[in-house]
Motif scaffolding. Structure first.
Motif, PDB file in Angstrom:
ATOM      1  N   GLY A   1       0.834  -1.199   0.000  1.00 19.87           N
ATOM      2  CA  GLY A   1       0.000   0.000   0.000  1.00 19.87           C
ATOM      3  C   GLY A   1       0.865   1.244   0.000  1.00 19.87           C
ATOM      4  N   ASP A   2       1.873   1.275   0.848  1.00 19.46           N
ATOM      5  CA  ASP A   2       2.786   2.414   0.924  1.00 19.46           C
ATOM      6  C   ASP A   2       3.525   2.612  -0.390  1.00 19.46           C
ATOM      7  OD1 ASP A   2       1.991   2.886   3.429  1.00 19.46           O
ATOM      8  OD2 ASP A   2       3.850   2.302   4.422  1.00 19.46           O
ATOM      9  N   GLU A   3       3.941   1.496  -0.962  1.00 19.10           N
ATOM     10  CA  GLU A   3       4.676   1.535  -2.232  1.00 19.10           C
ATOM     11  C   GLU A   3       3.814   2.200  -3.313  1.00 19.10           C
ATOM     12  OE1 GLU A   3       8.244   0.195  -4.284  1.00 19.10           O
ATOM     13  OE2 GLU A   3       7.712   0.518  -2.208  1.00 19.10           O
ATOM     14  N   ASP A   4       2.529   1.841  -3.321  1.00 17.69           N
ATOM     15  CA  ASP A   4       1.592   2.424  -4.287  1.00 17.69           C
ATOM     16  C   ASP A   4       1.482   3.927  -4.091  1.00 17.69           C
ATOM     17  OD1 ASP A   4       1.008   0.161  -5.564  1.00 17.69           O
ATOM     18  OD2 ASP A   4      -1.055  -0.043  -4.846  1.00 17.69           O
ATOM     19  N   ALA A   5       1.323   4.353  -2.841  1.00 19.17           N
ATOM     20  CA  ALA A   5       1.172   5.778  -2.541  1.00 19.17           C
ATOM     21  C   ALA A   5       2.431   6.527  -2.979  1.00 19.17           C
ATOM     22  CB  ALA A   5       0.915   5.978  -1.054  1.00 19.17           C
ATOM     23  N   TYR A   6       3.581   5.933  -2.727  1.00 20.83           N
ATOM     24  CA  TYR A   6       4.853   6.577  -3.103  1.00 20.83           C
ATOM     25  C   TYR A   6       4.932   6.761  -4.614  1.00 20.83           C
ATOM     26  CZ  TYR A   6       9.831   7.700  -2.979  1.00 20.83           C
ATOM     27  OH  TYR A   6      11.038   8.335  -3.098  1.00 20.83           O
ATOM     28  N   ASN A   7       4.647   5.680  -5.349  1.00 22.96           N
ATOM     29  CA  ASN A   7       4.738   5.743  -6.810  1.00 22.96           C
ATOM     30  C   ASN A   7       3.703   6.682  -7.404  1.00 22.96           C
ATOM     31  OD1 ASN A   7       6.883   3.983  -6.904  1.00 22.96           O
ATOM     32  ND2 ASN A   7       5.577   2.175  -7.059  1.00 22.96           N
ATOM     33  N   ARG A   8       2.498   6.651  -6.826  1.00 23.75           N
ATOM     34  CA  ARG A   8       1.452   7.531  -7.335  1.00 23.75           C
ATOM     35  C   ARG A   8       1.812   8.993  -7.040  1.00 23.75           C
ATOM     36  NH1 ARG A   8      -3.420   9.748  -6.079  1.00 23.75           N
ATOM     37  NH2 ARG A   8      -4.800   9.944  -7.880  1.00 23.75           N
ATOM     38  N   GLY A   9       2.323   9.230  -5.838  1.00 26.24           N
ATOM     39  CA  GLY A   9       2.744  10.583  -5.461  1.00 26.24           C
ATOM     40  C   GLY A   9       3.831  11.097  -6.394  1.00 26.24           C
ATOM     41  N   GLU A  10       4.767  10.222  -6.713  1.00 22.54           N
ATOM     42  CA  GLU A  10       5.873  10.602  -7.601  1.00 22.54           C
ATOM     43  C   GLU A  10       5.330  10.949  -8.994  1.00 22.54           C
ATOM     44  OE1 GLU A  10       8.814   7.530  -8.367  1.00 22.54           O
ATOM     45  OE2 GLU A  10      10.345   9.091  -8.571  1.00 22.54           O
ATOM     46  N   MET A  11       4.407  10.125  -9.473  1.00 25.33           N
ATOM     47  CA  MET A  11       3.808  10.354 -10.787  1.00 25.33           C
ATOM     48  C   MET A  11       3.093  11.718 -10.797  1.00 25.33           C
ATOM     49  SD  MET A  11       0.644  10.198 -12.400  1.00 25.33           S
ATOM     50  CE  MET A  11      -0.442   9.226 -11.359  1.00 25.33           C
ATOM     51  N   LEU A  12       2.332  12.006  -9.727  1.00 22.85           N
ATOM     52  CA  LEU A  12       1.591  13.269  -9.647  1.00 22.85           C
ATOM     53  C   LEU A  12       2.541  14.460  -9.596  1.00 22.85           C
ATOM     54  CD1 LEU A  12      -1.127  12.260  -7.033  1.00 22.85           C
ATOM     55  CD2 LEU A  12      -1.564  12.902  -9.413  1.00 22.85           C
ATOM     56  N   PHE A  13       3.647  14.278  -8.902  1.00 24.07           N
ATOM     57  CA  PHE A  13       4.620  15.362  -8.732  1.00 24.07           C
ATOM     58  C   PHE A  13       5.143  15.828 -10.096  1.00 24.07           C
ATOM     59  CE2 PHE A  13       8.944  16.956  -7.719  1.00 24.07           C
ATOM     60  CZ  PHE A  13       8.579  17.979  -6.866  1.00 24.07           C
ATOM     61  N   PHE A  14       5.348  14.880 -11.001  1.00 23.24           N
ATOM     62  CA  PHE A  14       5.830  15.246 -12.338  1.00 23.24           C
ATOM     63  C   PHE A  14       4.676  15.632 -13.258  1.00 23.24           C
ATOM     64  CE2 PHE A  14       9.452  13.000 -10.591  1.00 23.24           C
ATOM     65  CZ  PHE A  14      10.481  13.856 -10.949  1.00 23.24           C
ATOM     66  N   ALA A  15       3.555  14.893 -13.184  1.00 19.12           N
ATOM     67  CA  ALA A  15       2.424  15.140 -14.083  1.00 19.12           C
ATOM     68  C   ALA A  15       1.809  16.522 -13.842  1.00 19.12           C
ATOM     69  CB  ALA A  15       1.372  14.051 -13.906  1.00 19.12           C
ATOM     70  N   ASN A  16       1.880  17.034 -12.603  1.00 16.35           N
ATOM     71  CA  ASN A  16       1.292  18.337 -12.288  1.00 16.35           C
ATOM     72  C   ASN A  16       2.308  19.467 -12.327  1.00 16.35           C
ATOM     73  OD1 ASN A  16      -1.651  17.895 -11.549  1.00 16.35           O
ATOM     74  ND2 ASN A  16      -0.630  16.312 -10.360  1.00 16.35           N
ATOM     75  N   ALA A  17       3.479  19.181 -12.864  1.00  9.99           N
ATOM     76  CA  ALA A  17       4.523  20.193 -13.036  1.00  9.99           C
ATOM     77  C   ALA A  17       5.067  20.743 -11.717  1.00  9.99           C
ATOM     78  CB  ALA A  17       4.031  21.336 -13.937  1.00  9.99           C
ATOM     79  N   CYS A  18       4.794  20.070 -10.612  1.00 10.26           N
ATOM     80  CA  CYS A  18       5.350  20.496  -9.320  1.00 10.26           C
ATOM     81  C   CYS A  18       6.876  20.548  -9.438  1.00 10.26           C
ATOM     82  CB  CYS A  18       4.993  19.524  -8.205  1.00 10.26           C
ATOM     83  SG  CYS A  18       3.301  18.930  -8.219  1.00 10.26           S
ATOM     84  N   SER A  19       7.410  19.588 -10.190  1.00  8.63           N
ATOM     85  CA  SER A  19       8.863  19.467 -10.336  1.00  8.63           C
ATOM     86  C   SER A  19       9.468  20.675 -11.040  1.00  8.63           C
ATOM     87  CB  SER A  19       9.203  18.197 -11.119  1.00  8.63           C
ATOM     88  OG  SER A  19       8.485  18.184 -12.334  1.00  8.63           O
ATOM     89  N   SER A  20       8.676  21.362 -11.884  1.00  8.49           N
ATOM     90  CA  SER A  20       9.253  22.479 -12.637  1.00  8.49           C
ATOM     91  C   SER A  20       9.616  23.639 -11.719  1.00  8.49           C
ATOM     92  CB  SER A  20       8.312  22.932 -13.752  1.00  8.49           C
ATOM     93  OG  SER A  20       7.143  23.466 -13.183  1.00  8.49           O
ATOM     94  N   CYS A  21       8.916  23.809 -10.618  1.00 12.26           N
ATOM     95  CA  CYS A  21       9.282  24.860  -9.660  1.00 12.26           C
ATOM     96  C   CYS A  21      10.109  24.297  -8.501  1.00 12.26           C
ATOM     97  CB  CYS A  21       8.038  25.521  -9.084  1.00 12.26           C
ATOM     98  SG  CYS A  21       7.199  26.598 -10.263  1.00 12.26           S
TER      99      CYS A  21
END
Ligand code: HEC
Length: 118
Positions: free
Chosen positions: A16-36
């Motif tokens: 479950g934790d692994e899923d949350a981590y991977n999903r969080g990582e995906m969202l971080f890039f997909a929502n452009a959080c990483s650009s700032c």
């Protein structure tokens, strides 16, 4: 029997934790959080670091931004990006960022060299 049950619960939790981590990582890039905030959420002189901050703190910040609580221009900018996040998005992003495993430059170099068969 009780041990088997405990074991199953443990496995479910780890995955479950692994899923949350991977999903969080995906969202971080997909929502452009990483650009700032930077690809490793390391921040810069203009944008705060997010990696390894407390999960509850990040969660509260994102919930407040999403609700439009912004006292400055930079917070208003952040609110624009938090607006579209669901509760689960905020949970997973906060989990991923608080547990962030830094990417080490040496590891990436190893991968690249490995890719060329050296
Ligand atoms: C356009 C640039 C930009 C983008 C894109 C952006 N942020 Fe931010 N973020 C900021 C700025 C600037 C602040 C600092 C706001 C302030 O002055 O408190 C901030 C603050 C935060 C904070 C609070 C950090 C702290 O220590 O107080 C969190 C959490 C956060 N951002 C998460 C995210 C997430 C998750 C995303 C993607 C959905 C995202 N940000 C996208 C610019 C951005």
């Amino acid at each position: 029997m009780r041990f088997i049950l405990l074991f199953i619960i443990l496995i479910v939790q780890i995955y479950g934790d692994e899923d949350a981590y991977n999903r969080g990582e995906m969202l971080f890039f997909a929502n452009a959080c990483s650009s700032c905030h930077g690809p490793s959420a390391e921040g810069s002189s203009t944008y705060p670091r997010l990696a390894n901050k407390k999960e509850e703190y990040l969660k509260k910040k994102l919930i407040d931004f999403r609700a439009g609580k912004a006292k400055s221009v930079s917070q208003q900018m952040m609110a624009q990006f938090a607006k579209k996040l669901t509760d689960k998005d905020i949970d997973d992003l906060s989990f991923f960022l608080s547990a962030h495993k830094k990417v080490h430059v040496e590891d990436v170099e190893d991968d690249i060299l490995g890719g060329f068969g050296s």
